[in-house]
Design a protein around this motif. Structure first.
Motif, mmCIF file in Angstrom:
data_model
loop_
_atom_site.group_PDB
_atom_site.id
_atom_site.type_symbol
_atom_site.label_atom_id
_atom_site.label_comp_id
_atom_site.label_asym_id
_atom_site.label_seq_id
_atom_site.Cartn_x
_atom_site.Cartn_y
_atom_site.Cartn_z
ATOM 1 N N SER A 21 0.832 -1.110 -0.035
ATOM 2 C CA SER A 21 0.180 -0.071 0.157
ATOM 3 C C SER A 21 0.913 1.290 -0.010
ATOM 4 N N GLU A 22 2.267 1.115 0.339
ATOM 5 C CA GLU A 22 2.998 2.356 0.470
ATOM 6 C C GLU A 22 3.835 2.402 -1.053
ATOM 7 N N LEU A 23 3.606 1.698 -1.971
ATOM 8 C CA LEU A 23 3.984 1.960 -3.148
ATOM 9 C C LEU A 23 4.431 3.237 -3.593
ATOM 10 N N ALA A 24 3.334 3.975 -3.811
ATOM 11 C CA ALA A 24 3.250 5.318 -4.414
ATOM 12 C C ALA A 24 4.292 6.388 -3.541
ATOM 13 N N ASP A 25 4.199 6.062 -2.122
ATOM 14 C CA ASP A 25 5.113 6.934 -1.449
ATOM 15 C C ASP A 25 6.454 6.542 -1.420
ATOM 16 N N ALA A 26 6.756 5.258 -1.728
ATOM 17 C CA ALA A 26 8.019 4.870 -2.003
ATOM 18 C C ALA A 26 8.615 5.426 -3.078
ATOM 19 N N CYS A 27 7.928 5.548 -4.108
ATOM 20 C CA CYS A 27 8.208 6.146 -5.600
ATOM 21 C C CYS A 27 8.657 7.470 -5.283
ATOM 22 N N LYS A 28 7.891 8.446 -4.486
ATOM 23 C CA LYS A 28 8.222 9.699 -4.072
ATOM 24 C C LYS A 28 9.378 10.083 -3.260
ATOM 25 N N ALA A 29 9.621 8.707 -2.376
ATOM 26 C CA ALA A 29 10.681 8.953 -1.400
ATOM 27 C C ALA A 29 11.916 8.745 -2.394
ATOM 28 N N ALA A 30 11.915 7.925 -3.499
ATOM 29 C CA ALA A 30 12.969 7.625 -4.344
ATOM 30 C C ALA A 30 13.320 8.782 -5.308
ATOM 31 N N GLY A 31 12.342 9.760 -5.188
ATOM 32 C CA GLY A 31 12.396 10.899 -6.314
ATOM 33 C C GLY A 31 11.755 10.246 -7.788
ATOM 34 N N ILE A 32 10.931 9.597 -7.866
ATOM 35 C CA ILE A 32 10.401 8.902 -9.043
ATOM 36 C C ILE A 32 8.991 9.879 -8.987
ATOM 37 N N THR A 33 8.565 10.541 -10.265
ATOM 38 C CA THR A 33 7.170 11.102 -10.437
ATOM 39 C C THR A 33 6.508 10.248 -11.445
ATOM 40 N N LYS A 34 7.164 9.596 -12.433
ATOM 41 C CA LYS A 34 6.471 8.891 -13.574
ATOM 42 C C LYS A 34 7.272 7.725 -13.883
ATOM 43 N N PRO A 35 6.770 6.485 -12.938
ATOM 44 C CA PRO A 35 7.532 5.330 -12.927
ATOM 45 C C PRO A 35 6.835 4.414 -14.122
ATOM 46 N N LEU A 36 8.015 3.603 -14.805
ATOM 47 C CA LEU A 36 7.707 2.506 -15.402
ATOM 48 C C LEU A 36 7.440 1.063 -14.654
ATOM 49 N N LEU A 37 6.643 0.386 -14.437
ATOM 50 C CA LEU A 37 6.538 -0.754 -13.800
ATOM 51 C C LEU A 37 7.129 -1.906 -14.702
ATOM 52 N N VAL A 38 7.942 -2.660 -14.294
ATOM 53 C CA VAL A 38 8.726 -3.716 -15.093
ATOM 54 C C VAL A 38 8.172 -4.842 -14.586
ATOM 55 N N THR A 39 7.635 -5.914 -15.068
ATOM 56 C CA THR A 39 7.476 -7.201 -14.662
ATOM 57 C C THR A 39 7.559 -8.317 -15.462
ATOM 58 N N ASP A 40 6.915 -9.574 -15.339
ATOM 59 C CA ASP A 40 7.243 -10.637 -16.374
ATOM 60 C C ASP A 40 5.860 -10.810 -17.082
ATOM 61 N N LYS A 41 5.640 -11.473 -18.057
ATOM 62 C CA LYS A 41 4.439 -11.817 -18.756
ATOM 63 C C LYS A 41 3.578 -12.532 -17.720
ATOM 64 N N GLY A 42 4.183 -13.504 -17.018
ATOM 65 C CA GLY A 42 3.200 -14.263 -16.162
ATOM 66 C C GLY A 42 2.452 -13.511 -14.938
ATOM 67 N N LEU A 43 3.362 -12.385 -14.661
ATOM 68 C CA LEU A 43 2.653 -11.486 -13.378
ATOM 69 C C LEU A 43 1.783 -10.445 -14.134
ATOM 70 N N ALA A 44 1.831 -10.221 -15.217
ATOM 71 C CA ALA A 44 1.267 -8.977 -15.933
ATOM 72 C C ALA A 44 0.081 -8.685 -15.504
ATOM 73 N N GLU A 45 -0.765 -9.858 -15.831
ATOM 74 C CA GLU A 45 -2.452 -9.405 -15.311
ATOM 75 C C GLU A 45 -2.916 -9.987 -14.223
#
Length: 381
Positions: A21-45
């Motif tokens: 649930s803290e994912l967005a806050d973690a991005c902001k803490a890292a200085g990320i404002t427009k992230p690209l989520l990278v995952t594998d084909k099996g997890l995508a959906e």
């Protein structure tokens, strides 16, 4: 005992059930404002991935995903991911998944601002200094398995699609800025994946512990990591909803990847080329060859592993430890040998040559040669 914690290394780790649930806050803490989520084909959906995307969307960070990631990610996957990253105007990566998603996500973040080709940054000597460190974008890592520990690593394993060799890409700045370890994300792992990834964590700890190189801090982390696997992997395998066991396994995975700064060995030196050529699951391959490597290294590690066995409450010294590994493999349904794993018509000479080129072989207690490595590999079939 609470299994919710914040830990600070060079990486800030947020550990505990529900912390996705803290994912967005973690991005902001890292200085990320427009992230690209990278995952594998099996997890995508899957729901866990879609939920992560929704968390980012709701926080105003956009909804972008790249999932063209092979089980053993290649430079082709990396190039396509970098293209998507650049065209989308992203400024950071959320690496989400098991080893493949984490490793490729880290490489995309690394390569997004580089001008040299990927293989110029292989983990050889000081090649990492060729990179423009200021062009490496921040990474938030979210593991969904408990094995590779790539979330706390400064390297990624990428398969060369032309030579079918696994290469290690290294740079200190691809260590993720923030890690979210949420054991609830691992609940959906099938038993076979729980087993294979768990034995990968065990292999990291075991090989780090046995490496003759000097790193006493890694030594202690490796020993405790083995204990966590011993006490919890079978529980997680038999009951995938056991969050306590799942949490301890996530800790063991991170500990293994931290410990193997001390070195790896013949388990990984064999597993890397086998996986690259025959597309076997990495952690499961580690487990299949583990007992043979233990016997191969016995003259150098017998007393060492007797001390470990004592700490792990395993009777019988080295022989007891060896027997424990075989018994655990049996209970986890690990194939008996590489033939049972599906490795057929192997080119032994080529696999041995690749194993001897693998950086892992330098940390093996017994010096690996063409002759003894050939005999070792043949014993695994």
């Amino acid at each position: 005992m609470s299994l919710v914690a914040n830990w600070s290394y060079p990486t800030a780790m947020r550990f505990g059930a529900g912390r996705i649930s803290e994912l967005a806050d973690a991005c902001k803490a890292a200085g990320i404002t427009k992230p690209l989520l990278v995952t594998d084909k099996g997890l995508a959906e899957l729901p866990i991935t879609q939920n992560a995307l929704e968390l980012l969307t709701t926080a105003g960070l956009g909804r972008a995903m790249f999932s063209d990631v092979d089980p053993n990610p290649t430079e082709i996957n990396a190039a396509e991911g970098v293209r998507v990253f650049r065209e989308g105007g992203h400024d950071g990566v959320v690496a989400f998944g098991g080893g493949s998603g984490l490793d490729l996500g880290k490489v995309i973040a690394f390569m997004a601002g580089q001008t040299r080709p990927l293989w110029d940054f292989e983990d050889i000597g000081d090649w990492w200094t060729r990179a423009d460190a200021d062009a490496i974008v921040p990474i938030v890592a979210v593991p969904t398995t408990a094995g590779t520990g790539s979330e706390v690593g400064r390297a990624s394993v990428i398969t060369n699609s032309q030579t079918h060799e696994k290469k290690i890409i290294f740079h200190p700045k691809i260590l993720p800025a923030v890690v979210i370890c949420d054991p609830e994300l691992t609940v959906g792992m099938p038993p076979a994946i729980t087993a294979g990834t768990g034995m990968d964590a065990f292999a990291h700890c075991l090989e780090a512990y046995c490496s003759p190189l000097y790193h006493p801090m890694s030594q202690g982390i490796a020993l405790e990591g083995m204990r966590l696997v011993k006490d919890n992997l079978l529980l997680a395998y038999e009951d995938g909803t056991n969050l306590t066991a799942r949490a301890h396994m996530m800790s063991a995975a991170a500990m293994g990847a931290t410990a193997f700064q001390k070195g790896l060995g013949a388990i990984h030196a064999l597993s890397h080329p086998i996986g690259a050529v025959h597309h076997t699951h990495h952690g499961t391959t580690n487990a299949v060859v583990m007992q043979q490597v233990l016997m191969f290294n016995r003259p150098k590690v017998r007393k060492h592993l007797a001390r470990a066995a004592n700490y792990l409450s395993i009777s019988g010294g080295f022989d007891g430890f060896y027997g424990f590994v075989g018994d655990l493999n049996d209970k986890l349904g690990i194939p008996k040998n590489l033939t049972d794993l599906g490795v057929t018509r192997p080119d032994i000479d080529a696999l041995v040559a690749s194993a001897l080129q693998d950086p892992s072989c330098g940390g093996n207690p017994v010096k690996m040669t063409v002759k003894n490595t050939t005999e070792l590999l043949q014993s695994c079939f």
